[in-house]
Design a protein around this motif. Sequence first.
Motif, PDB file in Angstrom:
ATOM      1  N   UNK A 127      13.060   9.703   7.282  1.00 21.38           N
ATOM      2  CA  UNK A 127      11.619   9.472   7.257  1.00 21.38           C
ATOM      3  C   UNK A 127      11.111   9.222   5.847  1.00 21.38           C
ATOM      4  N   UNK A 128      11.711   9.908   4.874  1.00 21.84           N
ATOM      5  CA  UNK A 128      11.250   9.744   3.499  1.00 21.84           C
ATOM      6  C   UNK A 128      11.516   8.324   2.999  1.00 21.84           C
ATOM      7  N   UNK A 129      12.634   7.709   3.469  1.00 23.18           N
ATOM      8  CA  UNK A 129      12.906   6.331   3.072  1.00 23.18           C
ATOM      9  C   UNK A 129      11.893   5.377   3.696  1.00 23.18           C
ATOM     10  N   UNK A 130      11.533   5.642   4.937  1.00 23.31           N
ATOM     11  CA  UNK A 130      10.553   4.789   5.612  1.00 23.31           C
ATOM     12  C   UNK A 130       9.195   4.874   4.929  1.00 23.31           C
ATOM     13  N   UNK A 131       8.783   6.086   4.609  1.00 24.86           N
ATOM     14  CA  UNK A 131       7.489   6.285   3.947  1.00 24.86           C
ATOM     15  C   UNK A 131       7.498   5.673   2.549  1.00 24.86           C
ATOM     16  N   UNK A 132       8.566   5.921   1.791  1.00 19.64           N
ATOM     17  CA  UNK A 132       8.663   5.381   0.430  1.00 19.64           C
ATOM     18  C   UNK A 132       8.694   3.856   0.450  1.00 19.64           C
ATOM     19  N   UNK A 133       9.459   3.283   1.377  1.00 20.26           N
ATOM     20  CA  UNK A 133       9.522   1.831   1.481  1.00 20.26           C
ATOM     21  C   UNK A 133       8.171   1.227   1.811  1.00 20.26           C
ATOM     22  N   UNK A 134       7.461   1.855   2.748  1.00 20.71           N
ATOM     23  CA  UNK A 134       6.115   1.367   3.099  1.00 20.71           C
ATOM     24  C   UNK A 134       5.141   1.485   1.942  1.00 20.71           C
ATOM     25  N   UNK A 135       5.240   2.582   1.177  1.00 19.93           N
ATOM     26  CA  UNK A 135       4.344   2.777   0.033  1.00 19.93           C
ATOM     27  C   UNK A 135       4.589   1.726  -1.045  1.00 19.93           C
ATOM     28  N   UNK A 136       5.863   1.470  -1.342  1.00 22.58           N
ATOM     29  CA  UNK A 136       6.185   0.446  -2.338  1.00 22.58           C
ATOM     30  C   UNK A 136       5.745  -0.931  -1.862  1.00 22.58           C
ATOM     31  N   UNK A 137       5.951  -1.221  -0.598  1.00 20.06           N
ATOM     32  CA  UNK A 137       5.538  -2.511  -0.059  1.00 20.06           C
ATOM     33  C   UNK A 137       4.032  -2.703  -0.132  1.00 20.06           C
ATOM     34  N   UNK A 138       3.275  -1.659   0.233  1.00 28.51           N
ATOM     35  CA  UNK A 138       1.814  -1.744   0.172  1.00 28.51           C
ATOM     36  C   UNK A 138       1.327  -1.921  -1.263  1.00 28.51           C
ATOM     37  N   UNK A 139       1.959  -1.197  -2.192  1.00 30.70           N
ATOM     38  CA  UNK A 139       1.600  -1.324  -3.600  1.00 30.70           C
ATOM     39  C   UNK A 139       1.895  -2.732  -4.106  1.00 30.70           C
ATOM     40  N   UNK A 140       3.020  -3.286  -3.667  1.00 25.52           N
ATOM     41  CA  UNK A 140       3.362  -4.652  -4.061  1.00 25.52           C
ATOM     42  C   UNK A 140       2.366  -5.671  -3.548  1.00 25.52           C
ATOM     43  N   UNK A 141       1.929  -5.501  -2.306  1.00 24.61           N
ATOM     44  CA  UNK A 141       0.940  -6.420  -1.735  1.00 24.61           C
ATOM     45  C   UNK A 141      -0.385  -6.336  -2.493  1.00 24.61           C
ATOM     46  N   UNK A 142      -0.785  -5.125  -2.853  1.00 23.84           N
ATOM     47  CA  UNK A 142      -2.026  -4.952  -3.618  1.00 23.84           C
ATOM     48  C   UNK A 142      -1.936  -5.648  -4.974  1.00 23.84           C
ATOM     49  N   UNK A 143      -0.810  -5.469  -5.660  1.00 25.96           N
ATOM     50  CA  UNK A 143      -0.634  -6.120  -6.961  1.00 25.96           C
ATOM     51  C   UNK A 143      -0.657  -7.642  -6.820  1.00 25.96           C
ATOM     52  N   UNK A 144       0.010  -8.143  -5.782  1.00 28.27           N
ATOM     53  CA  UNK A 144       0.050  -9.591  -5.565  1.00 28.27           C
ATOM     54  C   UNK A 144      -1.342 -10.141  -5.261  1.00 28.27           C
ATOM     55  N   UNK A 145      -2.097  -9.437  -4.435  1.00 25.40           N
ATOM     56  CA  UNK A 145      -3.458  -9.872  -4.093  1.00 25.40           C
ATOM     57  C   UNK A 145      -4.358  -9.857  -5.329  1.00 25.40           C
ATOM     58  N   UNK A 146      -4.195  -8.845  -6.163  1.00 27.55           N
ATOM     59  CA  UNK A 146      -4.980  -8.759  -7.393  1.00 27.55           C
ATOM     60  C   UNK A 146      -4.662  -9.938  -8.311  1.00 27.55           C
TER      61      UNK A 146
END
Length: 250
Positions: free
Chosen positions: A31-50
């Motif tokens: 579960x920790x890998x799933x949560x960490x992967x989702x968090x990194x992905x969301x952060x990446x999308x935010x940076x890209x959108x910015x």
Amino acid sequence: MRKNNRKNNKLIPREKSRKVIYLERRGPGTLKYTVAGGAFGALGVLCACYCVGIAVFGFGTYFFVIWGFLGAVFIAAGLLIGNRRLMARIPGSVKTACCILFFLGLLLFGTVEGMILSRYHATARSGADYCIVLGAQWKPAGPSEVLRKRLDKAVAFLAESPDTKVIVSGGRGGDEPVSEAQGMREYLIQAGIDESRILVEDDSANTYENLVFSGKLLDKENDRVVIVTNNFHVFRAMGIAKKQGYAHVE
């Protein structure tokens, strides 16, 4: 009866009977890998959108590209971490090294941001001998958003300091119709600044050259100089100015 059973019980070769069954691991460890992967992905999308947002509005500097790079790195990290089978194949020592590098990068990023914020709200006293407006992109339709804010702040400062001369600093880039300095000069004149107060430095291509070449138009050791730039740029500009020998710079 027994004879028939013996005839039907044919032996299957061992190599054909092998079958590997992979059991999916579940629980807190996965579960920790799933949560960490989702968090990194969301952060990446935010940076890209910015990054895309800044590019669309055309603020006038290319520093925003770093956000696109960070977005790509975070999205790739998210996909990697979210792949449990791939993560299981990576040695623990490599995972530990990556975690250390990540937190060191986070510490470096926080330190740099802290230094930038330390000068974020810096202001200057009126009545300086000179003010230098640092260049940014000049578009066919006029100044970029970043440069327009610098020019409007310079107009307000010069209105409070009638004896202050202004140096507009910036050369002409490949995508600019005129030099940044020439465009700034016309902008200030249209805003009511007497052209006799405006000095033009149109050879520089970056902040370092802005301050080096502008320094030749004044006395760096004795003149009080005010640098006009955006709040996120103040810390860097002030650091360069002091290294170049500006003794009284704000």
